[in-house]
Design a protein around this motif. Structure first.
Motif, PDB file in Angstrom:
ATOM      1  N   MET A   1      15.440   1.856  -9.327  1.00  0.00           N
ATOM      2  CA  MET A   1      15.721   2.382  -8.023  1.00  0.00           C
ATOM      3  C   MET A   1      15.015   1.536  -6.950  1.00  0.00           C
ATOM      4  SD  MET A   1      15.162   6.198  -6.490  1.00  0.00           S
ATOM      5  CE  MET A   1      13.440   6.369  -6.781  1.00  0.00           C
ATOM      6  N   PHE A   2      13.735   1.152  -7.199  1.00  0.00           N
ATOM      7  CA  PHE A   2      12.996   0.407  -6.188  1.00  0.00           C
ATOM      8  C   PHE A   2      13.529  -1.015  -6.053  1.00  0.00           C
ATOM      9  CE2 PHE A   2      10.045   3.825  -7.253  1.00  0.00           C
ATOM     10  CZ  PHE A   2       9.875   4.347  -5.980  1.00  0.00           C
ATOM     11  N   PHE A   3      14.012  -1.602  -7.163  1.00  0.00           N
ATOM     12  CA  PHE A   3      14.609  -2.928  -7.073  1.00  0.00           C
ATOM     13  C   PHE A   3      15.882  -2.882  -6.226  1.00  0.00           C
ATOM     14  CE2 PHE A   3      12.313  -3.919 -11.099  1.00  0.00           C
ATOM     15  CZ  PHE A   3      11.536  -4.944 -10.566  1.00  0.00           C
ATOM     16  N   VAL A   4      16.687  -1.844  -6.411  1.00  0.00           N
ATOM     17  CA  VAL A   4      17.912  -1.692  -5.629  1.00  0.00           C
ATOM     18  C   VAL A   4      17.564  -1.519  -4.156  1.00  0.00           C
ATOM     19  CG1 VAL A   4      19.911  -0.197  -5.226  1.00  0.00           C
ATOM     20  CG2 VAL A   4      19.240  -0.777  -7.561  1.00  0.00           C
ATOM     21  N   ARG A  21       9.855   0.378  12.154  1.00  0.00           N
ATOM     22  CA  ARG A  21       9.692   1.332  13.257  1.00  0.00           C
ATOM     23  C   ARG A  21       9.169   2.673  12.755  1.00  0.00           C
ATOM     24  NH1 ARG A  21      14.724   2.569  14.607  1.00  0.00           N
ATOM     25  NH2 ARG A  21      15.150   0.377  14.879  1.00  0.00           N
ATOM     26  N   TRP A  22       9.608   3.111  11.575  1.00  0.00           N
ATOM     27  CA  TRP A  22       9.253   4.425  11.066  1.00  0.00           C
ATOM     28  C   TRP A  22       8.146   4.381  10.019  1.00  0.00           C
ATOM     29  CZ3 TRP A  22      10.816   8.833  13.187  1.00  0.00           C
ATOM     30  CH2 TRP A  22      11.898   8.780  14.062  1.00  0.00           C
ATOM     31  N   SER A  23       7.469   3.244   9.860  1.00  0.00           N
ATOM     32  CA  SER A  23       6.482   3.110   8.784  1.00  0.00           C
ATOM     33  C   SER A  23       5.304   4.069   8.935  1.00  0.00           C
ATOM     34  CB  SER A  23       5.982   1.667   8.682  1.00  0.00           C
ATOM     35  OG  SER A  23       5.324   1.288   9.876  1.00  0.00           O
ATOM     36  N   ASP A  24       4.771   4.211  10.134  1.00  0.00           N
ATOM     37  CA  ASP A  24       3.624   5.104  10.320  1.00  0.00           C
ATOM     38  C   ASP A  24       3.973   6.555   9.978  1.00  0.00           C
ATOM     39  OD1 ASP A  24       2.055   2.962  11.075  1.00  0.00           O
ATOM     40  OD2 ASP A  24       2.347   3.292  13.218  1.00  0.00           O
ATOM     41  N   PRO A  25       5.072   7.106  10.532  1.00  0.00           N
ATOM     42  CA  PRO A  25       5.409   8.489  10.164  1.00  0.00           C
ATOM     43  C   PRO A  25       5.743   8.649   8.676  1.00  0.00           C
ATOM     44  CG  PRO A  25       6.667   7.812  12.104  1.00  0.00           C
ATOM     45  CD  PRO A  25       5.932   6.608  11.613  1.00  0.00           C
ATOM     46  N   ALA A  58       9.535  17.789  -8.879  1.00  0.00           N
ATOM     47  CA  ALA A  58      10.094  16.478  -9.235  1.00  0.00           C
ATOM     48  C   ALA A  58      10.757  15.825  -8.024  1.00  0.00           C
ATOM     49  CB  ALA A  58      11.098  16.626 -10.372  1.00  0.00           C
ATOM     50  N   PHE A  59      11.524  16.595  -7.273  1.00  0.00           N
ATOM     51  CA  PHE A  59      12.190  16.056  -6.087  1.00  0.00           C
ATOM     52  C   PHE A  59      11.181  15.589  -5.044  1.00  0.00           C
ATOM     53  CE2 PHE A  59      13.825  16.781  -1.778  1.00  0.00           C
ATOM     54  CZ  PHE A  59      14.874  15.877  -1.776  1.00  0.00           C
ATOM     55  N   TYR A  64       8.062  11.454  -2.198  1.00  0.00           N
ATOM     56  CA  TYR A  64       6.762  10.851  -1.922  1.00  0.00           C
ATOM     57  C   TYR A  64       6.759   9.367  -2.294  1.00  0.00           C
ATOM     58  CZ  TYR A  64       2.031   9.314  -2.914  1.00  0.00           C
ATOM     59  OH  TYR A  64       0.879   8.576  -2.978  1.00  0.00           O
ATOM     60  N   ALA A  65       7.250   9.041  -3.474  1.00  0.00           N
ATOM     61  CA  ALA A  65       7.245   7.647  -3.939  1.00  0.00           C
ATOM     62  C   ALA A  65       8.081   6.758  -3.021  1.00  0.00           C
ATOM     63  CB  ALA A  65       7.761   7.569  -5.373  1.00  0.00           C
ATOM     64  N   ILE A  66       9.253   7.230  -2.634  1.00  0.00           N
ATOM     65  CA  ILE A  66      10.114   6.443  -1.751  1.00  0.00           C
ATOM     66  C   ILE A  66       9.490   6.326  -0.358  1.00  0.00           C
ATOM     67  CG2 ILE A  66      12.351   6.402  -0.580  1.00  0.00           C
ATOM     68  CD1 ILE A  66      13.500   7.679  -3.170  1.00  0.00           C
ATOM     69  N   GLY A  67       9.009   7.440   0.178  1.00  0.00           N
ATOM     70  CA  GLY A  67       8.384   7.418   1.502  1.00  0.00           C
ATOM     71  C   GLY A  67       7.150   6.543   1.545  1.00  0.00           C
ATOM     72  N   MET A  68       6.324   6.605   0.510  1.00  0.00           N
ATOM     73  CA  MET A  68       5.120   5.782   0.462  1.00  0.00           C
ATOM     74  C   MET A  68       5.492   4.304   0.336  1.00  0.00           C
ATOM     75  SD  MET A  68       1.879   5.734   0.708  1.00  0.00           S
ATOM     76  CE  MET A  68       1.411   7.421   0.539  1.00  0.00           C
ATOM     77  N   SER A  69       6.476   3.992  -0.494  1.00  0.00           N
ATOM     78  CA  SER A  69       6.898   2.596  -0.646  1.00  0.00           C
ATOM     79  C   SER A  69       7.442   2.043   0.662  1.00  0.00           C
ATOM     80  CB  SER A  69       7.970   2.472  -1.735  1.00  0.00           C
ATOM     81  OG  SER A  69       7.444   2.841  -2.982  1.00  0.00           O
ATOM     82  N   LEU A  70       8.315   2.784   1.314  1.00  0.00           N
ATOM     83  CA  LEU A  70       8.872   2.324   2.583  1.00  0.00           C
ATOM     84  C   LEU A  70       7.793   2.273   3.668  1.00  0.00           C
ATOM     85  CD1 LEU A  70      12.282   4.217   2.639  1.00  0.00           C
ATOM     86  CD2 LEU A  70      11.891   1.781   2.216  1.00  0.00           C
ATOM     87  N   GLY A  71       6.923   3.271   3.690  1.00  0.00           N
ATOM     88  CA  GLY A  71       5.857   3.290   4.688  1.00  0.00           C
ATOM     89  C   GLY A  71       4.909   2.117   4.529  1.00  0.00           C
TER      90      GLY A  71
END
Length: 182
Positions: A1-4, A21-25, A58-59, A64-71
């Motif tokens: 998922m993260f590679f995609v 732009r949205w990294s801090d939030p 789980a959701f 959290y994982a996606i938000g933390m990675s993008l942030g």
């Protein structure tokens, strides 16, 4: 998922700009969401959750994982103008390290299993040996080979010192330094 997700962001400038732009939030919301879920995480450890509580946990952990990675990605892009020279070989070796670290960790752990040393020392030894072996094997086995070309794309050889001194420096695509008096 993260590679995609990474591949998608690589080719999509508006998406990368939005992440910046949205990294801090995103970063803050991910931490707050994780802290708010700590009671459910602890409950899952003592007795497995079931039904909607388990699905919700789980959701939220995936969010959290996606938000933390993008942030973190956006925070890095905000704070770094260009890649430091010392980081380029690490970045180039990162996919190789990802591929070989599991077998290295497993084999080193098997070797250290019977040693009578504290677990913390074993952890540090496994980590240090894995990094050292993965990075050195990338440099000696992968970097200038067909495998390296397959993993990282074609390498551009650096010019030698004498050749670089004899010819003018090549023009780079680096951004010009910003001036405060603009």
């Amino acid at each position: 998922m993260f590679f995609v997700l990474g591949g998608w962001m690589q080719g999509d400038e508006p998406l990368s700009s939005g992440v910046v732009r949205w990294s801090d939030p995103l970063f803050l919301a991910s931490w707050v969401g994780c802290v708010l879920r700590l009671p459910a995480i602890h409950a899952q450890q003592s007795e497995p959750l079931a039904g909607t509580a388990r699905a919700e946990l789980a959701f939220l952990m995936a969010v959290y994982a996606i938000g933390m990675s993008l942030g973190l990605h956006g925070l890095f892009l905000n704070s770094v103008d260009r890649t430091p020279g010392w980081l380029k070989p690490v970045a180039e070796a990162s996919f190789w390290i990802y591929l070989v670290h599991h077998p290295l960790v497993g084999l080193i752990q098997i070797d250290l299993a019977r040693w009578n040393i504290p677990p913390e020392a074993k952890f540090l030894a496994v980590t240090a040996l894995t990094v050292a072996l993965a990075v050195s094997s990338h440099h000696s086995v992968v970097r200038y080979t067909k495998l390296g070309e397959l993993l990282n794309g074609r390498r551009v050889e650096r010019r030698g010192k004498q050749e670089a001194a004899a010819s003018p420096p090549a023009r780079s695509d680096a951004r010009p330094p910003s001036s405060a008096a603009a």
